[in-house]
Design a protein around this motif. Structure first.
Motif, PDB file in Angstrom:
ATOM      1  N   VAL A  17       0.843  -1.189   0.000  1.00 49.15           N
ATOM      2  CA  VAL A  17       0.000   0.000   0.000  1.00 49.15           C
ATOM      3  C   VAL A  17       0.877   1.237   0.000  1.00 49.15           C
ATOM      4  N   ASP A  18       1.949   1.176   0.767  1.00 46.97           N
ATOM      5  CA  ASP A  18       2.843   2.326   0.805  1.00 46.97           C
ATOM      6  C   ASP A  18       4.232   1.839   1.179  1.00 46.97           C
ATOM      7  N   CYS A  19       5.203   2.640   0.813  1.00 42.18           N
ATOM      8  CA  CYS A  19       6.578   2.290   1.111  1.00 42.18           C
ATOM      9  C   CYS A  19       7.289   3.578   1.464  1.00 42.18           C
ATOM     10  N   ILE A  20       7.882   3.614   2.632  1.00 42.91           N
ATOM     11  CA  ILE A  20       8.562   4.831   3.077  1.00 42.91           C
ATOM     12  C   ILE A  20      10.040   4.518   3.245  1.00 42.91           C
ATOM     13  N   PRO A  21      10.896   5.035   2.377  1.00 47.64           N
ATOM     14  CA  PRO A  21      12.328   4.806   2.576  1.00 47.64           C
ATOM     15  C   PRO A  21      12.868   5.675   3.707  1.00 47.64           C
ATOM     16  N   HIS A  22      13.686   5.095   4.538  1.00 45.65           N
ATOM     17  CA  HIS A  22      14.404   5.853   5.562  1.00 45.65           C
ATOM     18  C   HIS A  22      15.873   5.784   5.202  1.00 45.65           C
ATOM     19  N   ILE A  23      16.473   6.922   4.998  1.00 45.19           N
ATOM     20  CA  ILE A  23      17.876   6.910   4.606  1.00 45.19           C
ATOM     21  C   ILE A  23      18.679   7.639   5.679  1.00 45.19           C
ATOM     22  N   GLY A  24      19.951   7.742   5.451  1.00 48.86           N
ATOM     23  CA  GLY A  24      20.798   8.465   6.389  1.00 48.86           C
ATOM     24  C   GLY A  24      21.637   7.547   7.250  1.00 48.86           C
ATOM     25  N   TYR A  25      21.551   6.230   7.026  1.00 50.74           N
ATOM     26  CA  TYR A  25      22.364   5.324   7.818  1.00 50.74           C
ATOM     27  C   TYR A  25      23.820   5.347   7.382  1.00 50.74           C
ATOM     28  N   LEU A  26      24.109   6.020   6.311  1.00 49.69           N
ATOM     29  CA  LEU A  26      25.497   6.156   5.883  1.00 49.69           C
ATOM     30  C   LEU A  26      25.803   7.631   5.608  1.00 49.69           C
ATOM     31  N   HIS A  27      25.219   8.521   6.393  1.00 46.70           N
ATOM     32  CA  HIS A  27      25.473   9.937   6.175  1.00 46.70           C
ATOM     33  C   HIS A  27      26.859  10.268   6.707  1.00 46.70           C
ATOM     34  N   ARG A  28      27.795  10.523   5.758  1.00 45.84           N
ATOM     35  CA  ARG A  28      29.176  10.705   6.167  1.00 45.84           C
ATOM     36  C   ARG A  28      29.630  12.150   6.022  1.00 45.84           C
ATOM     37  N   CYS A  29      28.680  13.081   5.969  1.00 47.42           N
ATOM     38  CA  CYS A  29      28.999  14.491   6.106  1.00 47.42           C
ATOM     39  C   CYS A  29      29.910  14.987   4.987  1.00 47.42           C
ATOM     40  N   LEU A  42      19.753  12.781   9.260  1.00 46.27           N
ATOM     41  CA  LEU A  42      20.150  12.608  10.648  1.00 46.27           C
ATOM     42  C   LEU A  42      18.999  12.003  11.443  1.00 46.27           C
ATOM     43  N   PRO A  43      19.297  11.437  12.613  1.00 37.88           N
ATOM     44  CA  PRO A  43      18.208  10.913  13.443  1.00 37.88           C
ATOM     45  C   PRO A  43      17.274  12.037  13.888  1.00 37.88           C
ATOM     46  N   ASP A  44      16.053  11.652  14.219  1.00 33.86           N
ATOM     47  CA  ASP A  44      15.045  12.672  14.524  1.00 33.86           C
ATOM     48  C   ASP A  44      15.407  13.531  15.724  1.00 33.86           C
ATOM     49  N   ASP A  45      16.135  12.945  16.689  1.00 33.72           N
ATOM     50  CA  ASP A  45      16.410  13.712  17.894  1.00 33.72           C
ATOM     51  C   ASP A  45      17.809  14.307  17.891  1.00 33.72           C
ATOM     52  N   TRP A  46      18.360  14.534  16.734  1.00 34.79           N
ATOM     53  CA  TRP A  46      19.670  15.180  16.626  1.00 34.79           C
ATOM     54  C   TRP A  46      19.546  16.647  16.998  1.00 34.79           C
ATOM     55  N   GLU A  47      20.607  17.190  17.577  1.00 36.28           N
ATOM     56  CA  GLU A  47      20.569  18.598  17.954  1.00 36.28           C
ATOM     57  C   GLU A  47      21.296  19.434  16.915  1.00 36.28           C
ATOM     58  N   GLY A  48      20.660  20.475  16.467  1.00 33.32           N
ATOM     59  CA  GLY A  48      21.339  21.426  15.594  1.00 33.32           C
ATOM     60  C   GLY A  48      21.258  21.042  14.138  1.00 33.32           C
ATOM     61  N   ASN A  49      21.708  21.960  13.301  1.00 31.21           N
ATOM     62  CA  ASN A  49      21.672  21.770  11.863  1.00 31.21           C
ATOM     63  C   ASN A  49      23.096  21.870  11.344  1.00 31.21           C
ATOM     64  N   PRO A  50      23.678  20.743  10.943  1.00 29.60           N
ATOM     65  CA  PRO A  50      25.131  20.667  10.758  1.00 29.60           C
ATOM     66  C   PRO A  50      25.700  21.616   9.724  1.00 29.60           C
ATOM     67  N   LEU A  51      24.998  21.955   8.686  1.00 31.24           N
ATOM     68  CA  LEU A  51      25.642  22.775   7.668  1.00 31.24           C
ATOM     69  C   LEU A  51      25.504  24.266   7.934  1.00 31.24           C
ATOM     70  N   ARG A  52      24.881  24.636   9.039  1.00 28.27           N
ATOM     71  CA  ARG A  52      24.939  26.041   9.424  1.00 28.27           C
ATOM     72  C   ARG A  52      26.371  26.374   9.804  1.00 28.27           C
ATOM     73  N   LYS A  53      26.782  27.580   9.474  1.00 30.97           N
ATOM     74  CA  LYS A  53      28.194  27.899   9.691  1.00 30.97           C
ATOM     75  C   LYS A  53      28.539  27.963  11.173  1.00 30.97           C
ATOM     76  N   ASP A  54      27.545  28.207  12.013  1.00 30.28           N
ATOM     77  CA  ASP A  54      27.846  28.321  13.442  1.00 30.28           C
ATOM     78  C   ASP A  54      27.539  27.021  14.178  1.00 30.28           C
ATOM     79  N   TYR A  55      27.554  25.894  13.457  1.00 28.89           N
ATOM     80  CA  TYR A  55      27.174  24.628  14.079  1.00 28.89           C
ATOM     81  C   TYR A  55      28.250  24.142  15.020  1.00 28.89           C
ATOM     82  N   LYS A  56      27.815  23.741  16.207  1.00 25.67           N
ATOM     83  CA  LYS A  56      28.727  23.092  17.158  1.00 25.67           C
ATOM     84  C   LYS A  56      28.222  21.676  17.343  1.00 25.67           C
ATOM     85  N   VAL A  57      29.114  20.727  17.171  1.00 23.12           N
ATOM     86  CA  VAL A  57      28.681  19.345  17.252  1.00 23.12           C
ATOM     87  C   VAL A  57      28.378  18.998  18.701  1.00 23.12           C
TER      88      VAL A  57
END
Ligand code: SF4
Lengths: 163, 396, 168
Positions: free
Chosen positions: B58-70, C142-157
């Motif tokens: 009926v629906d499929c919701i992908p959750h990503i971000g498990y490899l978010h390496r900034c 990021l996980p739902d309960d992460w603090e802050g927004n990382p790509l803001r220039k004033d982000y502190k981890v």
């Protein structure tokens, strides 16, 4: 098996310690948890494909943690993934081993400094038996890591009470 | 005007109700299934939350971000544009050459430098070899998804041959750091050209063998034809690119339509899905486009090898790269999985002010809920596999 | 169409929604034609209207949103940059919408292009720009309960996340 068949065809007696037998059995069939995280997982796949053939070591990929002996943490462990890895590790049955493959899983690798979402080393959440350095380690390095783990298994004792 | 998509339903059972043999209608209930992030056929750490009604999604919701390496944060923190290249490698790790090429190209355009012609040719050769290697992974693992293990073993034999070529060029098997801003890290090694020619001659029959083994295999065709149909309009509206877009019958390839390199001087044609065994845009079409692109890449490699000019492999660039203040550019290239774009803003210092990577896999994955809805749960793995995602690029 | 022509059409139709008087350009001037990139600034509250026009108009036909990126300009302004391209007309244009740090709101275009959905969630996740009228505005990477927004220039981890140490 050909080796054993030929040598013992007349019903010879074989003397070893029970520990040795058990360990030999265990180290020749280290089943692996099939899951990859990042770039290193591609090298892990290459290791299990034709050219490197990881299955010669008795390493068979299984999809569920309940059936496996060893978990290869191949790739970057992010903070979102860390709790899942911990849970998978907890679901594995004893005796269980962890091979950390690649710099990322060892210590954060190239992401150690600015990677706000990267766990700096999987050993912060689960204990690790063998570390394989490299970014990515070659498949040969992974095979060497497995041999190191086999050495470790060989020295263990299943019978004696652990301290 | 693009109409909201009407989704193809291949199945007669309507969600929410089933008809029994006595003609009665029974109500059914929905169930939520979690798939991943540790799952053998999600090709990495993708997590799918699936709402099913019986066997029907009926629906499929992908959750990503498990490899978010900034990746984007790293770009801003680097002290030099050149240092970004290894991180770009690690974004789409199945296809590292095309990634570093895209970033190098964006930085070169930002600096307004021209690279020597030899560099362009070598880059094309490398990128096309990489495309074959990357498609080989895609095809092999797609075979596993559909239950055929043998093609995986064959594709990896061939892939190792390409990796040998890369290894003799730059010493690395997977992540190369070979294409630099303003050129290449060094010239081709001796014997590279002969060995590449040997590989091309070797690989051509292998493509046919793989086709016989997998693509035209009766079971495989039955499993993938008419499954996961991505209609043309939806594909364009979701900015899907690469083999997935061409599989939906759109004749669009950035190498030809927005030329960024000498590709348009070579003689080749984009491969488009035609719905030979089913509907246009089904999983089989996406698969066969990849297979045919490999052959196409062989042609391009041959032509580029024949035309390879002599010359320098590095343009004269300053030691410290400092683009103008407030310069910005968006460069898009055709990577193995589709349109790979880099949006770079410079603030006049030696490190980029902002880099946005537009990964093809990220965008291609976002269309997944649209195409699996109404299908069977058994087809989900095949549909997700045919998108050929690499999580490193989805999450960056 | 060239960027200048597109700008003129938009100016005539949505005059009040374009804060800038002329085409902006980076790395050279727009008029001289050797700039790296030219763009049209649009009002953050009217993006949907303008984008639907650009998509549906027979002269424009911007059927693809190539890329949507958030930017923190480090001076109290956030921007969202839209790279549009047309497969039919084979032209490209860049739109930018700006908002302030105190009032970070930009209208969503995900009803115009389906691809914008995830891009906008990413902008919300990494920059904390609130995308109005978005169907499903959650963190994406990021996980739902992460603090802050990382790509803001004033982000502190943050120091710890659920007992795990975050910095090295
Ligand atoms: S160690 Fe290197 S190759 Fe392995 S996952 Fe990390 S970045 Fe990728």
């Amino acid at each position: 098996m050909g080796l054993l068949d030929q040598r013992f065809e007349n019903g010879n007696v074989f003397i070893t310690s029970l520990d040795g037998l058990l360990n030999w059995a265990r180290l020749s069939s280290l089943w692996q948890m099939q899951f990859g995280l990042a770039c290193c997982a591609i090298e892990m796949m290459a290791a299990s494909a034709s050219n490197f053939d990881i299955m010669r070591f008795g390493v068979i990929p299984r999809a569920t943690p309940r059936q496996v002996d060893v978990m290869f943490v191949a790739g970057t462990v992010t903070i979102k993934m860390a709790s899942r890895i911990k849970r998978l590790y907890d679901q594995m049955s004893e005796p269980r081993y962890v091979i950390s493959m690649g710099s990322c899983a060892n210590c954060g690798g190239p992401y150690w400094e600015h990677g706000y979402h990267v766990l700096k080393g999987v050993d912060r959440v689960i204990p690790v038996d063998v570390y394989i350095p490299g970014c990515p380690p070659r498949p040969e390095a992974l095979l060497e890591g497995i041999m190191k783990l086999q050495e470790k298994v060989r020295k263990e004792s299943m019978i004696r009470k652990r301290a | 005007m693009i109409q909201p998509p009407t989704l193809p339903t291949n199945y007669t059972v309507k969600p929410g109700q089933i008809k029994t043999s006595t003609g009665k209608t029974i109500r059914t209930e929905e169930m939520i299934i979690n798939m991943g992030p540790q799952h053998p056929s999600t090709h990495g750490v993708l997590r799918l939350e699936i709402v099913v009604d019986g066997e029907i999604i009926v629906d499929c919701i992908p959750h990503i971000g498990y490899l978010h390496r900034c990746f984007e944060k790293h770009c801003e923190q680097m002290t030099n544009y050149q240092q970004v290249i290894p991180y770009a490698d690690r974004m789409d790790y199945c296809s590292a050459m095309t990634n570093e090429w895209a970033f190098a190209l964006a930085a070169e355009r930002l600096l307004k430098i021209e690279v020597p012609e030899r560099v362009e040719y070598i880059r094309v050769i490398m990128a096309e070899l990489q495309r074959i290697a990357s498609h080989l992974i895609a095809v092999g693992t797609y075979g596993i998804d559909s239950g055929a293990f043998t093609p995986f073993l064959y594709t990896f034999i061939d892939r190792e041959k390409i990796l040998d070529l890369f290894e003799m060029t730059c010493g690395a098997r997977l992540l190369y750091n070979y294409i630099w801003i303003g050129g290449l890290s060094h010239d081709l090694p001796p014997k590279f050209i002969e060995q590449t020619k040997e590989f091309v001659a070797y690989f051509r029959p292998r493509v046919k063998m793989l086709n016989d083994l997998l693509s035209y295999n009766e079971i495989f065709v039955k499993r993938t034809a008419n499954v996961g149909v991505l209609p043309r309009e939806v594909a364009i509206n979701y900015a899907v690119s690469g083999p997935q877009l061409r599989g939906s019958g759109v004749n669009w390839d950035l190498r030809r339509d927005d030329p960024f390199v000498i590709d348009h001087k070579l003689d080749w044609q984009p491969q488009v899905g035609k719905g030979e065994v089913g509907t246009v845009g089904d999983c089989w079409d996406r698969h066969i486009v990849r297979m045919r692109e490999m052959e196409q890449s062989l042609n391009m490699i041959e032509q580029a090898l024949a035309g390879l000019p002599e010359g320098n492999v590095k343009a004269a660039i300053p030691k410290r790269i400092r683009p103008e203040k407030d310069a910005e550019i968006y460069v898009r290239t055709e990577a193995s999985r589709g349109e790979l774009g880099y949006y770079i803003i410079s603030d006049g210092t030696a490190s980029p002010f902002r880099v946005k990577a537009r990964g093809p896999a990220f965008v291609n994955l976002s269309v997944l809920p649209e195409i699996v809805r109404g299908g069977l749960i058994a087809d989900l793995v095949l549909t997700a596999g045919s998108i050929d995602i690499v999580l490193g690029e989805v999450d960056r | 169409m060239t960027a200048q022509e597109i700008f003129d059409v938009l100016k005539a139709k949505f005059g009040d929604a374009l804060p800038e008087e002329k085409l902006s350009a980076a790395g050279g001037s727009a008029a001289a034609g050797f700039s790296l990139q030219v763009w049209i600034t649009i009002a953050p509250g009217r993006t949907k209207e303008i984008c639907s026009f650009l998509r549906d108009d027979s002269e424009m036909q911007f059927d693809t949103l190539s890329c949507l990126s958030g930017v923190d300009y480090n001076n109290g302004t956030f921007g969202v940059v839209y790279h549009l391209s047309s497969m039919v007309q084979k032209h490209k244009i860049v739109l930018k919408a700006f908002c302030t740090k105190e009032h970070p709101h930009i209208q969503s275009v995900s009803s115009v292009w389906g691809t914008a959905n995830w891009h906008e969630r990413e902008v919300f996740d990494l920059f904390g720009v609130i995308i109005d009228e978005h169907p499903d505005l959650r963190r994406i990477l990021l996980p739902d309960d992460w603090e802050g927004n990382p790509l803001r220039k004033d982000y502190k981890v943050q120091e710890f996340y659920h007992g795990m140490k975050v910095p090295y």
